[in-house]
Design a protein around this motif. Structure first.
Motif, PDB file in Angstrom:
ATOM      1  N   PRO A 125       0.788  -1.247   0.000  1.00  0.00           N
ATOM      2  CA  PRO A 125       0.000   0.000   0.000  1.00  0.00           C
ATOM      3  C   PRO A 125       0.814   1.288   0.000  1.00  0.00           C
ATOM      4  N   ILE A 149      -6.731  -0.330  -2.487  1.00  0.00           N
ATOM      5  CA  ILE A 149      -6.075  -1.143  -1.469  1.00  0.00           C
ATOM      6  C   ILE A 149      -7.047  -2.263  -1.114  1.00  0.00           C
ATOM      7  N   GLU A 151      -8.157  -5.770   0.851  1.00  0.00           N
ATOM      8  CA  GLU A 151      -7.966  -6.684   1.981  1.00  0.00           C
ATOM      9  C   GLU A 151      -8.269  -8.093   1.482  1.00  0.00           C
ATOM     10  N   THR A 160      -4.900 -12.083   6.847  1.00  0.00           N
ATOM     11  CA  THR A 160      -5.124 -10.647   6.731  1.00  0.00           C
ATOM     12  C   THR A 160      -3.939 -10.059   5.974  1.00  0.00           C
ATOM     13  N   LYS A 162      -3.219  -6.722   3.242  1.00  0.00           N
ATOM     14  CA  LYS A 162      -3.662  -5.613   2.405  1.00  0.00           C
ATOM     15  C   LYS A 162      -2.609  -5.333   1.350  1.00  0.00           C
ATOM     16  N   THR A 265      -0.440 -11.435   8.386  1.00  0.00           N
ATOM     17  CA  THR A 265       0.260 -11.353   7.105  1.00  0.00           C
ATOM     18  C   THR A 265       1.487 -12.257   7.103  1.00  0.00           C
TER      19      THR A 265
END
Length: 354
Positions: A125, A149, A151, A160, A162, A265
């Protein structure tokens, strides 16, 4: 109605997450290009296209154009490695210097040379706030562009995560809109794998191997609760950094995942228990390389190595953590398929759109 074939070339292809996803959506991936030789087997064994071990900065548009059939709808994907721009690294060494965005700049230059019908990219991002992203959008003059962006847990990824995702088309207006899915959990994805201990690997799968733990870290993980933090430990297990103000900002370090939630992540260091919330929900070890890959959306039977090969944690942790998640690749492929089917275009000659 004659439906044109949709063909893709994947720059910075890595171990094939994006390409595998695109092919799952019915797109023919003609080639994947990456500088890392560790990607060769994984890409060519799981994806139909050819792997080319090259530095993308040395490529020309003429070389890339040869991979496409003349009458195909052409898709150029360029997901430059994001490790130099990660939040962790930016916190530790400062914002990236301009030269570190050179791979994104090269992607923009190749778009102008190849003039593909479709373009996609995925990146971290923070790229959206950098001048190089504005330059890339300028390189897409003549294209319809949309980006956001995203998710990825809402794309069915059990994680999770992004990421900035961009799609562009010379064929007509395009919108970055995916069908939302119910988030999957760690239990949904890895609970069926055989139990192993820290430092072991499962004989039937060289990728299902877990890194070793010191005696102290073995005590720490035994004291860790799924979803908890090091604050749950008795005082004698705390590290020196935990008593410092900076340690207070990293509560997930030495943490366990939770069975019934998406994972955090997956990073390039996900094989290390002390590198984040990468402890297995109930076994006293960090997640294995296979578990990390599956949490990135790769199927359990995705082959990373030739028979008899043994993965290094450093090399394959990096490749798995940097991979484009497979569900994102599939979602992008389905989006482009719908877009092309709706427009039923005649592919453009290799000239710039106006």
């Amino acid at each position: 109605m004659i439906r044109k074939s949709l063909q893709a070339v994947d720059l910075f292809c890595g171990i094939g997450g994006l390409s595998f996803g695109l092919e799952s959506a019915g797109i023919s991936v003609r080639a994947g290009i990456d500088i890392d030789p560790h990607c060769h087997h994984a890409f060519e064994h799981n994806v139909s296209g050819r792997f080319l071990e090259r530095d993308v900065t040395s490529l020309s548009g003429t070389e890339l154009s040869k991979f496409f059939s003349e009458d195909a709808v052409k898709l150029l994907a360029g997901c430059a490695p994001c490790q130099p721009y990660s939040t962790y690294r930016r916190a530790s060494i400062g914002l990236p210097k301009k030269r570190e965005w050179g791979l994104v700049e090269k992607f923009g230059a190749l778009i102008k040379e190849v003039c593909p019908d479709l373009v996609t990219m995925e990146n971290v991002p923070p790229l959206a706030d950098q001048p190089v992203f504005s330059s890339l959008l300028s390189d897409l003059e003549g294209y319809h562009v949309d980006w956001d962006i995203v998710e990825m847990k809402y794309l069915g990824l059990p994680q999770t995560r992004k990421r900035l995702v961009l799609v562009a088309s010379r064929l007509g207006p395009i919108e970055l809109q995916f069908d939302e899915q119910k988030p999957r959990t760690v239990r949904d994805v890895i609970s069926q794998l055989p139990a192993i201990a820290a430092g072991e690997n499962w004989p039937g799968d060289p990728m299902h191997r877990a890194s070793r733990l010191s005696a102290l870290n073995l005590r720490r993980i035994k004291a860790s609760k799924p979803g908890g933090t090091w604050r749950d430990w008795p005082a004698d297990l705390l590290a020196t950094c935990h008593s410092k103000p900076t340690g207070e900002t990293f509560p997930s370090v030495y943490g366990r995942m939770e069975w019934d939630r998406p994972s955090p992540t997956i990073t390039t260091q996900c094989f290390g228990y002390g590198n984040g919330r990468f402890g297995h929900p109930e076994q006293d070890r960090a997640i294995s390389l296979r578990e990390a890959a599956m949490l990135q959306g790769f199927p359990e039977n995705y082959e990373f190595l030739p028979s008899g090969g043994q993965p290094s944690f450093a090399s394959f942790g990096r490749l798995i953590g940097n991979a484009v998640p497979v569900p994102l690749g599939k979602a992008i492929g389905e989006l482009f398929q719908k877009h092309v089917m709706a427009l039923n275009p005649t592919p453009h000659p290799s000239t710039r759109a106006t």
